[in-house]
Design an enzyme around this catalytic site. Structure first.
Site, short mmCIF file in Angstrom:
data_model
loop_
_atom_site.label_atom_id
_atom_site.label_comp_id
_atom_site.label_asym_id
_atom_site.label_seq_id
_atom_site.Cartn_x
_atom_site.Cartn_y
_atom_site.Cartn_z
N HIS A 57 0.84 -1.21 0.00
CA HIS A 57 0.00 0.00 0.00
C HIS A 57 0.88 1.25 0.00
CE1 HIS A 57 -2.78 -2.90 2.21
NE2 HIS A 57 -3.56 -2.48 1.24
N LYS A 170 -1.16 -5.97 -8.07
CA LYS A 170 -1.46 -7.20 -7.30
C LYS A 170 -2.86 -7.70 -7.62
CE LYS A 170 -1.78 -9.90 -3.53
NZ LYS A 170 -2.98 -9.54 -2.85
N GLN A 174 -8.97 -6.53 -10.87
CA GLN A 174 -9.56 -5.27 -10.36
C GLN A 174 -9.11 -4.10 -11.23
OE1 GLN A 174 -10.03 -4.20 -6.05
NE2 GLN A 174 -8.07 -3.23 -6.37
N VAL A 197 4.42 -5.41 -4.86
CA VAL A 197 5.50 -5.44 -3.87
C VAL A 197 5.47 -6.81 -3.20
CG1 VAL A 197 6.42 -4.39 -1.77
CG2 VAL A 197 5.30 -2.95 -3.51
P1 AMP Z 1 -6.63 -3.53 -0.42
O1 AMP Z 1 -6.43 -2.80 0.85
O2 AMP Z 1 -6.26 -4.97 -0.35
O3 AMP Z 1 -7.98 -3.28 -1.04
O4 AMP Z 1 -5.59 -2.92 -1.44
C1 AMP Z 1 -5.58 -1.55 -1.73
C2 AMP Z 1 -4.70 -1.31 -2.92
O5 AMP Z 1 -3.37 -1.75 -2.62
C3 AMP Z 1 -5.15 -2.09 -4.16
O6 AMP Z 1 -5.01 -1.24 -5.30
C4 AMP Z 1 -4.20 -3.24 -4.20
O7 AMP Z 1 -3.97 -3.75 -5.50
C5 AMP Z 1 -2.93 -2.59 -3.66
N1 AMP Z 1 -2.01 -3.61 -3.15
C6 AMP Z 1 -2.27 -4.55 -2.20
N2 AMP Z 1 -1.20 -5.35 -2.03
C7 AMP Z 1 -0.25 -4.91 -2.89
C8 AMP Z 1 1.08 -5.32 -3.20
N3 AMP Z 1 1.65 -6.37 -2.60
N4 AMP Z 1 1.77 -4.63 -4.13
C9 AMP Z 1 1.20 -3.58 -4.76
N5 AMP Z 1 -0.04 -3.14 -4.52
C10 AMP Z 1 -0.77 -3.79 -3.60
#
Ligand code: AMP
Length: 301
Positions: A57, A170, A174, A197
């Site tokens: 994030h 990731k 979506q 990441v």
């Molecule tokens: P979430 O809180 O899981 O809904 O994720 C919020 C945002 O963070 C989304 O756009 C995810 O794709 C991104 N995100 C979550 N994990 C990663 C990661 N390991 N690397 C890059 N972006 C991420």
């Protein structure tokens, strides 16, 4: 916004505690105020999250910082995108730690509404529909998930009015569906996509990784290892790539594969066996009761 206390990458940063706002009117008023003070409309960048923030994030937030004047991070565990029997109630909620982490990377505003604020009359009956691709892969395992996700992204964009919205690669499906929504419904903001990441050993960072016992975490590395193996033989075609990934993933008894598929990045539909050119391999699996997803680009020659 606040007085700048440091510069970072040539851009003025505000390395203080971000302001946390939990109402729609409050956020809009704050954004309007900053616009007035700046004289001209500042460039606003929105990073939607569900909190329980990790370095993945924060990579999105750092990119947001480079792209705009005001960075708004939303933290909202959106009930609309969770199905019955999913982990809505147990999804980690760590607002205090999240705000501290965001302060260290220079976020201006954190929008952390309650469900009541976002859906005052209960789950909204108006929904954005993701269409056919929204029923595949994650959408097949989680019916209604992508409609719920697009609906809240739409609401967040209407609330914040950003110039740019940042998502992580990731969640590749979506990203595909948000890009389609922005184009199909003529949204003004542009999307910025940040690479995945990973922790050392390859596991893609996820808020759900904290649910993994050490043995499960070790087994879960087969997902990223499988994707890497597939990418390394992708020159020999789709079947070879799938076989290479299966060999590593299927060898882990703790990893219960849901899907492993190679898709065309243009359509997000499975590629034909003789597909050439860029493609993306998607994987999802259950490790214990934790659902994990990952993906990687493949160059199918
Ligand atoms: P979430 O809180 O899981 O809904 O994720 C919020 C945002 O963070 C989304 O756009 C995810 O794709 C991104 N995100 C979550 N994990 C990663 C990661 N390991 N690397 C890059 N972006 C991420």
């Amino acid at each position: 916004m606040n007085e700048p206390t440091a510069t970072h990458g040539g851009r003025v940063n505000v390395l203080t505690t971000p302001e946390v706002i939990d109402t729609i009117a409050g956020l809009r008023a704050r954004l309007a105020e900053t616009g007035e003070r700046a004289g001209e409309r500042p460039r606003v960048v929105l990073v939607p999250t569900m909190g329980a923030l990790h370095a993945g994030h924060l990579a999105l937030v750092r990119r947001a910082r480079e792209l705009g004047d005001i960075v708004v991070v939303s933290i909202f565990v959106n009930p609309l995108q969770f199905g019955a029997g999913e982990d809505l109630a147990s999804y980690p909620r760590t607002l205090g730690a999240d705000v501290a982490a965001l302060g260290a990377v220079g976020v201006d505003l954190v929008f952390a509404p309650t469900g009541q604020v976002m859906y005052p009359h209960g789950p909204s009956s108006t929904r954005v529909t993701a269409g056919p691709v929204g029923t595949l892969y994650e959408g097949a395992a989680r019916p209604g998930h992508f409609d719920g996700m697009l609906t809240v992204v739409c609401k967040l964009m209407n609330i914040v009015g950003p110039d740019v919205v940042v998502f992580g690669e990731k969640d590749a499906q979506q990203v595909f569906l948000v890009e389609a929504m922005l184009e199909d419904l003529d949204f003004r903001p542009v999307i910025e996509v940040v690479p995945i990441v990973r922790e050392q050993g390859g596991l893609a960072l996820s808020s759900r990784n904290r649910n993994l016992a050490e043995e499960q975490r070790a087994a879960a590395r087969a997902l990223s290892a499988g994707l890497a193996a597939a990418a390394s033989v992708a020159g020999r075609g789709t079947a070879a790539a799938l076989q290479a990934a299966h060999a590593l993933i299927d060898a882990q008894p703790l990893v219960k594969l849901d899907y492993l598929v190679v898709v065309d990045p243009q359509t997000f539909l499975p590629v034909a066996a003789d597909h050439h050119g860029p493609a993306r391999m998607l994987v999802a699996a259950l490790v214990g009761s934790t659902r994990l997803i990952d993906n990687a680009a493949l160059d199918l020659n």
